[in-house]
Scaffold this motif. Structure first.
Motif, PDB file in Angstrom:
ATOM      1  N   ALA A 131       7.870   6.597  -0.364  1.00 26.65           N
ATOM      2  CA  ALA A 131       7.107   5.318   0.472  1.00 26.65           C
ATOM      3  C   ALA A 131       6.179   5.696   1.107  1.00 26.65           C
ATOM      4  CB  ALA A 131       8.392   5.313   1.210  1.00 26.65           C
ATOM      5  N   ASP A 132       6.213   6.894   1.338  1.00 28.86           N
ATOM      6  CA  ASP A 132       4.665   7.650   1.779  1.00 28.86           C
ATOM      7  C   ASP A 132       3.507   7.060   1.535  1.00 28.86           C
ATOM      8  OD1 ASP A 132       6.344   9.369   3.018  1.00 28.86           O
ATOM      9  OD2 ASP A 132       5.715  10.941   2.061  1.00 28.86           O
ATOM     10  N   ARG A 133       3.517   6.558   0.549  1.00 28.91           N
ATOM     11  CA  ARG A 133       1.634   5.651   0.333  1.00 28.91           C
ATOM     12  C   ARG A 133       1.302   4.262   1.247  1.00 28.91           C
ATOM     13  NH1 ARG A 133       3.110   8.435  -4.892  1.00 28.91           N
ATOM     14  NH2 ARG A 133       1.910   9.594  -5.524  1.00 28.91           N
ATOM     15  N   ILE A 134       2.852   3.382   1.581  1.00 24.07           N
ATOM     16  CA  ILE A 134       2.878   2.204   2.454  1.00 24.07           C
ATOM     17  C   ILE A 134       1.906   2.524   3.305  1.00 24.07           C
ATOM     18  CG2 ILE A 134       3.891   0.864   3.197  1.00 24.07           C
ATOM     19  CD1 ILE A 134       4.561   0.673  -0.003  1.00 24.07           C
ATOM     20  N   LYS A 135       2.209   3.367   4.133  1.00 22.41           N
ATOM     21  CA  LYS A 135       1.333   3.125   5.343  1.00 22.41           C
ATOM     22  C   LYS A 135      -0.255   3.030   5.464  1.00 22.41           C
ATOM     23  CE  LYS A 135      -0.052   8.014   6.175  1.00 22.41           C
ATOM     24  NZ  LYS A 135       1.219   9.277   7.121  1.00 22.41           N
ATOM     25  N   LEU A 136      -0.583   3.328   4.590  1.00 19.11           N
ATOM     26  CA  LEU A 136      -2.574   3.290   4.283  1.00 19.11           C
ATOM     27  C   LEU A 136      -2.279   2.000   3.630  1.00 19.11           C
ATOM     28  CD1 LEU A 136      -3.949   6.561   4.116  1.00 19.11           C
ATOM     29  CD2 LEU A 136      -3.428   5.105   6.298  1.00 19.11           C
ATOM     30  N   ILE A 137      -1.601   1.565   2.569  1.00 20.39           N
ATOM     31  CA  ILE A 137      -1.729   0.611   1.357  1.00 20.39           C
ATOM     32  C   ILE A 137      -2.445  -1.297   2.089  1.00 20.39           C
ATOM     33  CG2 ILE A 137      -0.164  -0.201   1.134  1.00 20.39           C
ATOM     34  CD1 ILE A 137       0.535  -0.556  -1.827  1.00 20.39           C
ATOM     35  N   PRO A 138      -2.912  -1.870   1.499  1.00 21.19           N
ATOM     36  CA  PRO A 138      -3.692  -2.785   2.022  1.00 21.19           C
ATOM     37  C   PRO A 138      -2.615  -3.817   1.495  1.00 21.19           C
ATOM     38  CG  PRO A 138      -4.853  -2.486   0.079  1.00 21.19           C
ATOM     39  CD  PRO A 138      -3.873  -1.144   0.397  1.00 21.19           C
ATOM     40  N   ASP A 139      -1.283  -4.301   2.589  1.00 19.33           N
ATOM     41  CA  ASP A 139      -0.685  -5.351   1.942  1.00 19.33           C
ATOM     42  C   ASP A 139      -0.514  -6.365   2.785  1.00 19.33           C
ATOM     43  OD1 ASP A 139       2.486  -6.274   1.024  1.00 19.33           O
ATOM     44  OD2 ASP A 139       2.952  -4.916   2.340  1.00 19.33           O
ATOM     45  N   PRO A 140      -1.163  -7.985   2.127  1.00 21.27           N
ATOM     46  CA  PRO A 140      -0.978  -8.889   2.886  1.00 21.27           C
ATOM     47  C   PRO A 140       0.339  -9.206   3.618  1.00 21.27           C
ATOM     48  CG  PRO A 140      -1.671  -9.402   0.660  1.00 21.27           C
ATOM     49  CD  PRO A 140      -1.320  -7.867   0.654  1.00 21.27           C
ATOM     50  N   SER A 141       1.567  -8.653   2.878  1.00 19.23           N
ATOM     51  CA  SER A 141       3.011  -8.812   3.643  1.00 19.23           C
ATOM     52  C   SER A 141       3.624  -7.751   4.542  1.00 19.23           C
ATOM     53  CB  SER A 141       4.590  -8.623   2.332  1.00 19.23           C
ATOM     54  OG  SER A 141       4.166  -7.702   2.300  1.00 19.23           O
ATOM     55  N   GLY A 142       2.167  -6.716   5.411  1.00 14.20           N
ATOM     56  CA  GLY A 142       2.542  -6.586   6.131  1.00 14.20           C
ATOM     57  C   GLY A 142       3.556  -5.100   6.114  1.00 14.20           C
ATOM     58  N   GLY A 143       3.440  -4.570   5.416  1.00 17.14           N
ATOM     59  CA  GLY A 143       3.871  -3.071   4.928  1.00 17.14           C
ATOM     60  C   GLY A 143       5.662  -3.737   4.432  1.00 17.14           C
ATOM     61  N   SER A 144       5.371  -3.442   3.175  1.00 14.06           N
ATOM     62  CA  SER A 144       6.737  -2.959   2.751  1.00 14.06           C
ATOM     63  C   SER A 144       6.569  -2.874   1.442  1.00 14.06           C
ATOM     64  CB  SER A 144       6.957  -4.910   1.843  1.00 14.06           C
ATOM     65  OG  SER A 144       6.196  -5.905   0.727  1.00 14.06           O
ATOM     66  N   ILE A 145       8.621  -2.046   0.894  1.00 12.15           N
ATOM     67  CA  ILE A 145       7.820  -1.140  -0.235  1.00 12.15           C
ATOM     68  C   ILE A 145       7.968  -2.240  -1.613  1.00 12.15           C
ATOM     69  CG2 ILE A 145      10.035  -0.095  -2.056  1.00 12.15           C
ATOM     70  CD1 ILE A 145       9.038   1.809   0.889  1.00 12.15           C
ATOM     71  N   GLU A 146       8.231  -3.473  -1.731  1.00 10.13           N
ATOM     72  CA  GLU A 146       7.987  -3.707  -3.160  1.00 10.13           C
ATOM     73  C   GLU A 146       6.065  -4.462  -2.698  1.00 10.13           C
ATOM     74  OE1 GLU A 146      12.092  -5.477  -0.754  1.00 10.13           O
ATOM     75  OE2 GLU A 146       9.914  -4.833  -0.278  1.00 10.13           O
ATOM     76  N   SER A 147       5.149  -4.378  -2.138  1.00  6.60           N
ATOM     77  CA  SER A 147       3.980  -4.618  -2.864  1.00  6.60           C
ATOM     78  C   SER A 147       3.520  -3.019  -3.179  1.00  6.60           C
ATOM     79  CB  SER A 147       2.996  -4.468  -0.957  1.00  6.60           C
ATOM     80  OG  SER A 147       3.297  -2.278   0.060  1.00  6.60           O
ATOM     81  N   LEU A 148       4.592  -1.934  -3.522  1.00  5.84           N
ATOM     82  CA  LEU A 148       4.104  -1.072  -3.671  1.00  5.84           C
ATOM     83  C   LEU A 148       5.147  -1.153  -5.718  1.00  5.84           C
ATOM     84  CD1 LEU A 148       2.233   1.190  -3.635  1.00  5.84           C
ATOM     85  CD2 LEU A 148       4.317   2.760  -3.678  1.00  5.84           C
ATOM     86  N   VAL A 149       6.129  -1.502  -5.392  1.00  8.10           N
ATOM     87  CA  VAL A 149       7.255  -1.784  -6.481  1.00  8.10           C
ATOM     88  C   VAL A 149       6.227  -3.086  -7.092  1.00  8.10           C
ATOM     89  CG1 VAL A 149       9.485  -2.899  -7.432  1.00  8.10           C
ATOM     90  CG2 VAL A 149       8.846  -0.653  -5.490  1.00  8.10           C
ATOM     91  N   VAL A 150       5.442  -3.604  -6.928  1.00  9.59           N
ATOM     92  CA  VAL A 150       4.989  -5.133  -8.280  1.00  9.59           C
ATOM     93  C   VAL A 150       3.702  -4.396  -8.723  1.00  9.59           C
ATOM     94  CG1 VAL A 150       5.360  -6.735  -6.526  1.00  9.59           C
ATOM     95  CG2 VAL A 150       3.380  -5.596  -6.137  1.00  9.59           C
ATOM     96  N   THR A 151       3.648  -3.124  -8.243  1.00  2.00           N
ATOM     97  CA  THR A 151       2.445  -1.989  -9.065  1.00  2.00           C
ATOM     98  C   THR A 151       3.240  -1.787  -9.919  1.00  2.00           C
ATOM     99  OG1 THR A 151       2.720  -0.585  -8.056  1.00  2.00           O
ATOM    100  CG2 THR A 151       0.522  -2.613  -7.042  1.00  2.00           C
ATOM    101  N   TYR A 152       4.252  -1.726 -10.503  1.00  3.60           N
ATOM    102  CA  TYR A 152       4.834  -0.890 -11.956  1.00  3.60           C
ATOM    103  C   TYR A 152       4.922  -1.733 -12.689  1.00  3.60           C
ATOM    104  CZ  TYR A 152       6.335   3.190  -8.891  1.00  3.60           C
ATOM    105  OH  TYR A 152       5.909   4.318  -8.290  1.00  3.60           O
ATOM    106  N   ALA A 153       4.819  -1.305 -13.915  1.00  6.02           N
ATOM    107  CA  ALA A 153       5.128  -1.692 -15.224  1.00  6.02           C
ATOM    108  C   ALA A 153       6.474  -2.639 -15.121  1.00  6.02           C
ATOM    109  CB  ALA A 153       4.557  -0.780 -16.474  1.00  6.02           C
TER     110      ALA A 153
END
Length: 803
Positions: A131-153
């Motif tokens: 979850a620590d990767r969320i803080k710097l990820i470019p996320d149009p939803s404003g920062g969410s765990i799901e924005s990282l999950v959608v990059t998973y296979a």
């Protein structure tokens, strides 16, 4: 690292005969304890060996180990696991039973603030997310765990304004989300990404994240696709952060005082800047607020009470002015112009509270009681009139300069209300013995849901009201509902995790059963599930896993709704009491290979799956709104391959590339064969991190997604009347961050850790993706599918302060 591997191989080969000889001796002492990482998280599969002996044990999923050895004046214990620095502990006088807890640090190569971390071994279908990767990820939803999950296979999303996602062809409703062992819910009336607001999960409060794209254990509830399991953190000291961007403001603070810990977060989001890139020129006023707190208190040794609370208010106000959309081909360009009058006002307010009492009477036993309540009040209100023109576009961009294809007027009206209350009471427990952990739980859930739906659309084409009928004026569509249900659900599960070694390697067997009963439909379902993980002795860089199970999707309120016609031809919603649970049989085979290239860590993961589907309740998707048929009238299947390459594409930072191929079909009423609504056929996702060598203040993050076409139908039509396909979803978001001060304590007051500024470029390539279609029908029953494009390129600026 290689030395650790040799220790593990030697320990595995000698484990079978080693302990047997020792256990035959008398007067043995027991050494027990827990192995955790630097953040206090348990580490499983750690080999614990009494130095210079054949006495070996291994930690379970709680990080617990236990071994017996002969008393000695002094003995040493060795702790080893691939990806972690080896640890050694010396016991000066080992004459009686001893408790020894150990911390192991992740093996890393430091490059300033950048570090290489080895991937955690995955012996089940549950995958751990950082979850620590969320803080710097470019996320149009404003920062969410799901924005990282959608990059998973196996995971796909075709709408950057929404945090909802599809897994291996399943619907958004087939994914279950847990926070601290409790299922969380989302509003039911949401029909577009603009309305959706914030995800329930607050990444600032998150301690650990696990995700399974299928084949999950019996402890998780009845859903057919995936599980996202979140645990909020318990801070050891005062910490917090404040971040601000054009998308909103987030702040949190956490700390501990004696036996009390707390973490509280406040989020404010507005997507006004993003919505300004849409084709519709409008006054957008989205205001999304979320307040969460998680508190724990140790009443006595082994006895703890914790509370999780959430209050959220999502308001969306929309006053459209005009719209201009171009579509078609280069040779046959078509334009759609609309002048609007009217407005929309939506409000979604939710409350959630949960109280957990946890008791550990001994090291091996944990029991708990959980109570939770969720309430949602949802209102959707709009009256919008549009005067439109469809025509061919001339070279100067003028629409309909020659003969217009269609002119008309439409009016959309809605006054929709929904109230939902879900209350939950349950008991859970676990018992840990040598080599296995038995877990169980039972839950009672009460549900009260009621709605009042009143929506209709009038359409006039070239002066003729549609549909044209001789018996008077009619609207082109309407929908009415006045329903309320009160019901209860009962569920229970039992699951055992058993680890054992043989000459071939380490096996982890997880097997369990789950049963549920719903008073509304009077249906009982029984769900056996099992998985097997294997780490071979011949190459411990390999991991294999198999999983299978029978998974059900009991209907919630939305699935029960079936549209019928009354005597006057109005569309009326009735609830189908005879609707059964949808069912899916999962068969999954996969594995991982951990390797190093140029002294960099990599992990290649692959899973092949097959899901047999029956008792399906078909549905159509419009933007993010799902409309179910309301009956069990379909069967189907989903099969595919998911591959993920995780590692250091750039030395010192972790990135990954995910590729998924799938085929998913449904057969409706034994006649119509169509793709599942969320089956893109293929998807490719990328999460990439970079930095300037020797200068760790600058970070670059990329998030990219490419997925195939999705089937869509005309409004109020099922797949039996044919379907169309959207364009592929293609998106690349880029972010660059610069640490003004911090990192090694440079230039900051003592209470600050880091201060970051950053800029994001959303939709870097400015690709016009399609979320849905607006269907225009003329007086001759010709239909024009006008694409509703998603957001375009937009800059976002960020400021993050951590303390």
């Amino acid at each position: 690292m290689m030395k650790n591997i040799r220790v593990m191989v030697a320990a595995a080969l000698l484990l079978v005969c080693g302990p047997a000889g020792i256990l035959g001796q008398g007067g043995l002492i027991r050494i027990t304890g827990y192995v955790r990482d630097g953040d206090g998280n348990p580490i499983d599969l750690v080999v614990v060996q009494v130095k210079n002996t054949l006495t070996v044990a291994m930690t379970d999923h709680n990080g617990y180990y236990s071994l017996r050895t002969a008393p000695a004046d002094s003995l040493s214990l060795l702790y080893s696991l691939i990806g972690y620095n080896k640890a050694e502990r010396i016991i000066p006088s080992a004459r009686q039973d001893i408790r020894l807890n150990v911390q192991m640090n992740i093996a890393s190569i430091s490059l300033g603030e950048v570090s290489i971390t080895a991937a955690r071994r995955q012996i089940s279908t549950m995958e751990h997310v950082d979850a620590d990767r969320i803080k710097l990820i470019p996320d149009p939803s404003g920062g969410s765990i799901e924005s990282l999950v959608v990059t998973y296979a196996g995971v796909s999303s075709a709408n950057e304004l929404s945090s909802q996602y599809s897994v291996r062809g399943g619907s958004f409703d087939e994914n279950i989300v847990y926070v601290n062992g409790l299922e969380v819910f989302r509003p039911l009336l949401i029909r577009s990404g603009q309305q959706e607001g914030l995800s329930f999960v607050n990444p600032d409060l998150t301690g650990s994240v696990s995700f399974a794209a299928g084949g999950f254990g019996a402890r998780y509830g009845d859903k057919m696709s995936s599980v996202l399991d979140i645990a909020y953190k318990k801070p050891r000291a005062t910490e917090g952060s404040v971040s601000a961007s054009l998308l909103g403001v987030n702040a949190y603070v956490g700390g501990s005082a004696g036996r009390f810990t707390h973490v509280t977060g406040l989020r404010y989001k507005t997507s006004r800047s993003l919505l300004g890139t849409l084709d519709t020129n409008a006054e957008y006023d989205p205001v999304f607020l979320d307040l969460q707190t998680y508190m724990t208190f140790a009443i006595a040794p082994g006895l703890e009470v914790n509370f999780l609370g959430n209050a959220a208010s999502n308001s969306f106000r929309f006053i459209p002015r005009s719209r201009s959309t171009s579509f078609g081909t280069e040779k046959n360009a078509v334009g759609f112009n609309v002048d609007f009058n009217g407005r929309e006002q939506d409000n979604f307010r939710t409350l959630f509270g949960a109280l957990t009492l946890k008791y550990n009477p001994s090291e091996r036993i944990e029991t708990g009681l959980q109570f939770s309540a969720f309430n949602s009040e949802e209102e959707e209100s709009y009256d919008i009139t549009g005067s439109y023109l469809i025509g061919e576009t001339s070279e100067d961009g003028t629409v309909g300069s020659g003969h217009p294809l269609e002119v008309g007027v439409y009016h959309e009206h809605a006054r929709n209300r929904l109230r939902a209350t879900v209350m939950n009471a349950g008991h859970y427990g676990s018992f840990r013995s040598e080599g296995n952990t038995l877990a169980w739980g039972l839950t009672m859930q009460a549900e009260i849901v009621g709605d009042r739906i009143n929506e209709w659309e009038m359409r006039d084409s070239a002066g003729y009201s549609l549909p044209r009928r001789d018996d008077g004026l009619h609207v082109i569509s309407n929908l009415y509902s006045a329903n309320r249900i009160t019901s209860r659900r009962f569920s229970a599960y039992a699951e055992d995790v058993f680890k054992f070694r043989s000459r071939q390697g380490l096996f982890t067997l997880t097997a369990g059963v789950r049963g549920s009963y719903w008073t509304y439909s009077r249906e009982f379902i029984f769900s056996p599930r099992a998985s097997l993980g294997f780490i071979p002795n011949f190459n411990q860089n390999l991991t294999f896993r198999l999983a299978t199970g029978l998974y059900y999707q009991p209907p919630f309120y939305k699935e029960l709704r079936r549209v019928t016609q009354d005597g006057a031809g109005n569309s009326v919603v009735e609830l189908n009491r005879d609707l059964l649970s949808q069912r899916s049989i999962h068969i999954i085979a996969g594995g991982d290979y951990v390797f190093r290239v140029d002294n960099r860590n990599f992990r290649l993961s692959a899973e092949a799956y097959y899901k047999k589907l029956d008792n399906l309740n078909p549905y159509t998707v419009d933007n993010v709104k799902i409309r179910y048929y309301g009956e069990n009238c379909a069967t189907g299947y989903a099969a595919g391959l998911d591959v993920k390459l995780f590692g250091e594409f750039v030395p010192g930072v972790d990135s990954w590339l995910s590729i998924s191929l799938m085929k998913a079909r449904q057969t409706i009423r034994n006649q119509t064969v169509a793709p599942l609504p969320n089956s893109p056929g293929y998807s490719l996702s990328l999460f990439f991190q970079d930095y300037f060598p020797g200068y760790d203040r600058v970070r670059l993050n990329l998030r990219g997604m490419l997925s195939g076409r999705l089937p869509v139908t005309a409004p109020r039509q099922g797949y039996e009347n044919g379907y169309y396909q959207t364009t592929p979803y293609r998106r690349l978001d880029a972010g660059m961050s610069y640490r003004l001060t911090g990192g090694s304590g440079r230039g900051l007051p003592g209470y600050l850790k880091n201060l970051w500024i950053g800029v994001d470029v959303f939709n870097l390539l400015d690709i016009s993706n399609v979320s849905s279609y607006l269907w225009i029908t003329d007086v001759h029953d010709r239909q024009f599918a006008v694409p509703n494009y998603l957001t375009g390129r937009r800059l976002n600026f960020r400021l993050i302060a951590e303390f």
